[in-house]
Design an enzyme around this catalytic site. Structure first.
Site, PDB file in Angstrom:
ATOM      1  N   CYS A  11      33.851  44.917  35.861  1.00 24.14           N
ATOM      2  CA  CYS A  11      34.741  43.879  36.379  1.00 24.14           C
ATOM      3  C   CYS A  11      35.958  43.805  35.456  1.00 24.14           C
ATOM      4  O   CYS A  11      36.139  44.649  34.592  1.00 24.14           O
ATOM      5  CB  CYS A  11      34.044  42.535  36.556  1.00 24.14           C
ATOM      6  SG  CYS A  11      33.624  41.668  35.054  1.00 24.14           S
ATOM      7  N   CYS A  83      34.651  43.016  41.391  1.00 25.66           N
ATOM      8  CA  CYS A  83      35.807  42.216  41.799  1.00 25.66           C
ATOM      9  C   CYS A  83      36.907  43.152  42.257  1.00 25.66           C
ATOM     10  O   CYS A  83      36.929  44.313  41.866  1.00 25.66           O
ATOM     11  CB  CYS A  83      36.289  41.327  40.661  1.00 25.66           C
ATOM     12  SG  CYS A  83      36.770  42.206  39.174  1.00 25.66           S
ATOM     13  N   CYS A  90      40.106  50.653  38.478  1.00 21.76           N
ATOM     14  CA  CYS A  90      39.036  51.369  37.795  1.00 21.76           C
ATOM     15  C   CYS A  90      39.465  52.811  37.551  1.00 21.76           C
ATOM     16  O   CYS A  90      40.088  53.419  38.417  1.00 21.76           O
ATOM     17  CB  CYS A  90      37.774  51.340  38.657  1.00 21.76           C
ATOM     18  SG  CYS A  90      36.327  51.995  37.843  1.00 21.76           S
TER      19      CYS A  90
END
Length: 134
Positions: A11, A83, A90
Site C-alpha cells: 500500500c 489501495c 507500484c
C-alpha cells in the site's frame, strides 16, 4: 524462503492496511505462505492499526514499516495491492509474478470505527483467499 510461496501486500505508506493484511496473512496463510508487507513509502506503523489488531488478539507491535524490497518483489508468487495509489505506482513486476488489487479505504486520520471496519474487511478478504485461493 523454504518451499512456501511468498505473498507481498503493498500500500502507500505500509502504515495501516498492508500492516493489517500482513498480520491476517500470517494468521490465515502462514503455514503455506511467507507473508510480507511494504509501502511506496514507510510512514511507520499506525498506533490505531496496532490497537485494532490487538482487539482481535493479534499483536503487530513488532512489525516494521518498510519500503518495497525489490528482492522480495521479484521472488513473490503473489503481489496484492491494497489501495489505488499503490496499484498505480507500484514498481514493474516480473511476468512470473501474479499481481492482484484488493482495494480498501484508508483508515488513517479517520475515526476509530473506520479502523475496525477496514480491519474486518481485510481479514475477511484474506480468509476467503485462504479458503478458496481467490
Amino acid at each position: 524462503m523454504e518451499n512456501k510461496k511468498t505473498i507481498y501486500f503493498l500500500c502507500t505508506g505500509n502504515s495501516c492496511r498492508s500492516q493489517m493484511a500482513e498480520a491476517w496473512g500470517k494468521k490465515y496463510l502462514g503455514n503455506a505462505w511467507n507473508v510480507f508487507s511494504a509501502g511506496i513509502e514507510a510512514h511507520g506503523v499506525n498506533p490505531n492499526a496496532v490497537r485494532a489488531m490487538k482487539e482481535v488478539g493479534i499483536d503487530i507491535s513488532d512489525q516494521t514499516s518498510d519500503v518495497i524490497d525489490s528482492d522480495i518483489l521479484n521472488k513473490a508468487d503473489l503481489i496484492v495491492t491494497l489501495c489505488s495509489h499503490a496499484d498505480s505506482v507500484c514498481p514493474t513486476t516480473p511476468t512470473h509474478v501474479n499481481r492482484v488489487h484488493w482495494g480498501f479505504d484508508d483508515p488513517a486520520g479517520k475515526e476509530w470505527p473506520e479502523f475496525q471496519r477496514v480491519r474486518d474487511e481485510i481479514g475477511a478478504r484474506i480468509k476467503k483467499f485462504a479458503e478458496t485461493g481467490e
